[in-house]
Design a protein around this motif. Sequence first.
Motif, mmCIF file in Angstrom:
data_model
loop_
_atom_site.group_PDB
_atom_site.id
_atom_site.type_symbol
_atom_site.label_atom_id
_atom_site.label_comp_id
_atom_site.label_asym_id
_atom_site.label_seq_id
_atom_site.Cartn_x
_atom_site.Cartn_y
_atom_site.Cartn_z
ATOM 1 N N SER B 175 0.819 -1.213 0.000
ATOM 2 C CA SER B 175 0.000 0.000 0.000
ATOM 3 C C SER B 175 0.854 1.264 0.000
ATOM 4 C CB SER B 175 -0.965 -0.020 1.178
ATOM 5 O OG SER B 175 -0.264 -0.067 2.380
ATOM 6 N N GLU B 176 2.001 1.220 0.677
ATOM 7 C CA GLU B 176 2.821 2.437 0.715
ATOM 8 C C GLU B 176 3.400 2.760 -0.659
ATOM 9 O OE1 GLU B 176 5.665 2.049 3.826
ATOM 10 O OE2 GLU B 176 4.113 2.123 5.364
ATOM 11 N N ALA B 177 3.949 1.723 -1.301
ATOM 12 C CA ALA B 177 4.533 1.949 -2.623
ATOM 13 C C ALA B 177 3.466 2.432 -3.587
ATOM 14 C CB ALA B 177 5.165 0.667 -3.141
ATOM 15 N N ALA B 178 2.259 1.860 -3.491
ATOM 16 C CA ALA B 178 1.179 2.273 -4.373
ATOM 17 C C ALA B 178 0.804 3.724 -4.115
ATOM 18 C CB ALA B 178 -0.031 1.368 -4.169
ATOM 19 N N ALA B 179 0.770 4.109 -2.829
ATOM 20 C CA ALA B 179 0.416 5.488 -2.498
ATOM 21 C C ALA B 179 1.461 6.449 -3.057
ATOM 22 C CB ALA B 179 0.287 5.649 -0.989
ATOM 23 N N VAL B 180 2.731 6.037 -3.016
ATOM 24 C CA VAL B 180 3.794 6.882 -3.567
ATOM 25 C C VAL B 180 3.586 7.086 -5.066
ATOM 26 C CG1 VAL B 180 6.256 6.898 -4.100
ATOM 27 C CG2 VAL B 180 5.489 6.367 -1.800
ATOM 28 N N CYS B 181 3.090 6.047 -5.732
ATOM 29 C CA CYS B 181 2.864 6.147 -7.177
ATOM 30 C C CYS B 181 1.591 6.918 -7.507
ATOM 31 C CB CYS B 181 2.791 4.762 -7.809
ATOM 32 S SG CYS B 181 4.329 3.883 -7.687
ATOM 33 N N GLY B 182 0.928 7.447 -6.521
ATOM 34 C CA GLY B 182 -0.217 8.290 -6.801
ATOM 35 C C GLY B 182 -1.559 7.588 -6.713
ATOM 36 N N VAL B 183 -1.613 6.372 -6.131
ATOM 37 C CA VAL B 183 -2.903 5.720 -5.936
ATOM 38 C C VAL B 183 -3.532 6.278 -4.668
ATOM 39 C CG1 VAL B 183 -4.074 3.530 -5.612
ATOM 40 C CG2 VAL B 183 -2.038 3.641 -7.030
ATOM 41 N N ASN B 184 -4.800 6.650 -4.763
ATOM 42 C CA ASN B 184 -5.494 7.184 -3.596
ATOM 43 C C ASN B 184 -5.906 6.014 -2.696
ATOM 44 O OD1 ASN B 184 -7.277 8.230 -1.768
ATOM 45 N ND2 ASN B 184 -8.251 9.612 -3.242
ATOM 46 N N ALA B 185 -5.097 5.777 -1.662
ATOM 47 C CA ALA B 185 -5.285 4.582 -0.834
ATOM 48 C C ALA B 185 -6.658 4.575 -0.190
ATOM 49 C CB ALA B 185 -4.199 4.507 0.224
ATOM 50 N N ASN B 186 -7.081 5.721 0.331
ATOM 51 C CA ASN B 186 -8.355 5.744 1.028
ATOM 52 C C ASN B 186 -9.506 5.402 0.090
ATOM 53 O OD1 ASN B 186 -10.025 6.238 3.329
ATOM 54 N ND2 ASN B 186 -10.680 8.091 2.263
ATOM 55 N N ARG B 187 -9.404 5.922 -1.160
ATOM 56 C CA ARG B 187 -10.469 5.616 -2.108
ATOM 57 C C ARG B 187 -10.492 4.124 -2.415
ATOM 58 N NH1 ARG B 187 -9.968 6.941 -7.532
ATOM 59 N NH2 ARG B 187 -11.765 5.878 -8.420
ATOM 60 N N MET B 188 -9.307 3.546 -2.552
ATOM 61 C CA MET B 188 -9.229 2.112 -2.847
ATOM 62 C C MET B 188 -9.789 1.287 -1.687
ATOM 63 S SD MET B 188 -8.277 1.868 -5.776
ATOM 64 C CE MET B 188 -8.623 3.490 -6.394
ATOM 65 N N PHE B 189 -9.493 1.725 -0.453
ATOM 66 C CA PHE B 189 -10.045 1.026 0.712
ATOM 67 C C PHE B 189 -11.564 1.083 0.667
ATOM 68 C CE2 PHE B 189 -6.122 1.890 3.580
ATOM 69 C CZ PHE B 189 -5.409 0.965 2.830
ATOM 70 N N SER B 190 -12.091 2.282 0.338
ATOM 71 C CA SER B 190 -13.551 2.414 0.266
ATOM 72 C C SER B 190 -14.113 1.467 -0.774
ATOM 73 C CB SER B 190 -13.952 3.844 -0.109
ATOM 74 O OG SER B 190 -13.447 4.748 0.815
ATOM 75 N N VAL B 191 -13.466 1.444 -1.958
ATOM 76 C CA VAL B 191 -13.973 0.570 -3.021
ATOM 77 C C VAL B 191 -13.912 -0.882 -2.558
ATOM 78 C CG1 VAL B 191 -13.588 -0.248 -5.365
ATOM 79 C CG2 VAL B 191 -13.336 2.167 -4.839
ATOM 80 N N ALA B 192 -12.799 -1.268 -1.918
ATOM 81 C CA ALA B 192 -12.650 -2.659 -1.478
ATOM 82 C C ALA B 192 -13.757 -3.032 -0.504
ATOM 83 C CB ALA B 192 -11.290 -2.859 -0.832
ATOM 84 N N ILE B 193 -14.012 -2.160 0.459
ATOM 85 C CA ILE B 193 -15.022 -2.507 1.459
ATOM 86 C C ILE B 193 -16.411 -2.495 0.839
ATOM 87 C CG2 ILE B 193 -16.086 -1.713 3.603
ATOM 88 C CD1 ILE B 193 -13.286 -1.073 4.557
ATOM 89 N N MET B 194 -16.651 -1.544 -0.112
ATOM 90 C CA MET B 194 -17.951 -1.537 -0.789
ATOM 91 C C MET B 194 -18.142 -2.824 -1.581
ATOM 92 S SD MET B 194 -18.176 2.383 -2.018
ATOM 93 C CE MET B 194 -19.566 2.283 -3.120
#
Lengths: 367, 290
Positions: B175-194
């Motif tokens: 998750s950290e490396a992805a966040a560095v590359c510009g992935v919005n971690a919180n949005r992805m978490f929301s999508v995953a839980i949804m």
Amino acid sequence: MAQRSIMLTDYRRDGGLFQRRSSWVVVVVAVVGLLLVPAIFGDRYLFGHYFSNSEILGFGLPQINSALIAVVGAIALNVLVGFTGLVSLGHAAFLAVGACTAALAGTEWGWPLIPVLLLAGVVGILVGVVVGLPSLRLRGLYLMLATLALHFIMLYIFLRFQLKFFTPAGLPFNTASIGSFAVDTEKKWYWTLIVVLGLVLLGLRNLMKSRHGRSFIAARDHDIAASSLGMNVPRVRLASFAVSSFIVSVIGALYAYYLGHLSDTSFSLTLVIGYFAMVIIGGIGSTGGAVLGALLWTLLPQVLTFATTDVDPTTPVIGNMLTTYQGQTVSVVMGILIILILRFRPEGLISYWKAVVHACRRWPYSP
Amino acid sequence: MAEFTQYVVSGLAVGSIYGLVALGFVLIFKSTDIFNFAQGDLVMVGAYLGFGAMDRLGMPFWAAAITALLVAALLGLGLQQVVFRPMLGNSLLTMVMITIALSLIIRGVVVIIFGPLDKTYPDQLPGGAMTVAGVTLSYVDLIIMGVAAVAIACFTVFFQFSKTGLQMRAIGENSEAAAVCGVNANRMFSVAIMVGTVTAAAGGLLLANLQIVSPQLSDIGLIAFPAAVLGGMHSIPGAVVGGLTIGVIGQLSAGYVDGTAANVTIYLVLLLVLLIRPTGIFGAREVVRV
């Protein structure tokens, strides 16, 4: 200005039971409190004052005795989860082991209480070591799932055992008695459980001050570093399982005697999750935390139930909800409360107590 | 032999529901590291949402299903924003406890809203059955398998070919490396839980056609764990295969031993898998650095 010692300066005091003069204050307060409990909740009379139901929040000694059993169970689970870092969901199964042994030795063979409890403890150790075997290979979540699997397997065996030796309705138990002293009233149970709790607390405190206790913590914090220091980490883990399951089996046997009747449905997963919750809410890795968590988990629903009993059913919006679905409302409130506690105090309830103690020691300096 | 095939077929039908539920569970675990004890309760919520839409709003099954899935998605978003988001980064056990608390709340609220009595769907999937080579195939089972297969295929396509899917896999990987590359971690978490909530709700809607709708439906969550472990806790195709396998094993042991043995057999398999190959069928061996 008075010099206040925050740190202990010699090993003798560090290993001692009473480390500071203030420890005595805590002991005296605790003893007086324990003496007052049966007077207030059992007899309802104290210095000529009669306590009404609402003054004691609808409590009686039965609730307090159940809470004491839960306290001992939570302390034992904390040895495993808190001190050694082994997440186990097999807790109810060990209670069942104790109850099984008590049914066989006590009811069938007619043994007296103390040998039954000891036998339950020994059987608990044996089963605990077997159940602990997966912990040699698995950590964290995987161990949790393995013990969950063992929970279901052991409960299945329990059900077979119950059907083979007893009735489908469950296991019956005799009245517990030590010699000619029959533990047959709530008050006698209270004192028996207090003695057991005291022994467990004392034993664990000594254990955790010893080489063995420290090796539990070392295996939790860094197993590789611990083994490089010459500790046999697999053996430490099994020892932790043995200690925990010994206590749990003994209290399981006592619980069986206390209730007088048990069946396989008494040891559901809900019970395990409850114990788990007690340890985590109270504060992982702290015996005091386990005590606080167990008291909160068992007594708060009683308080909430009592508080919602007198609600007028015609109160708009919540009236019907509180009276018809009392149990559900209580569990919803408990759930919200757990989330709030963990949100604002992830270290658990014990952190409040630690803050108070710290402030007292630092006084008059700022906390 | 026909008997055996029969058990396997009905096992595959139940197993495809397990697979769907385990898929949501693995997805949440993979991206957010939350071991969701409330997964089974979300299944139950899905079943009750469908019931509510049919019973109180008078919808037919398909409309009720769509409504329930939409509400479940909103519920997932709410859970992430209100409950999980402030807690992310806490220890594993704390998160487990949060989901346990959530399951207490969900069970309470569902009973308060819908009452304690068991329910059956007023409008169900079409009944009836056909016989192929001595094996009875009920339409409900076939539809369940079909719907689950389509849902799983949709999710696979989503993860493999869409941008969001790629980002989610990146978050799951590191998750950290992805966040560095510009992935919005919180949005992805929301999508995953949804998505996790929606798959659970879909499982609930299907399961309600096989079983009575009651708070006991949440016990299926306990089947999702073995399914997920069997497939490998981090593998999405693994969850599906695990679910199917667990479904078949459960039906076989219920058929040949007895009903109470089904759960035990499933957990016996789980224990064996954990002891022999903890990473599951599709899992990669975890490399731990000191």
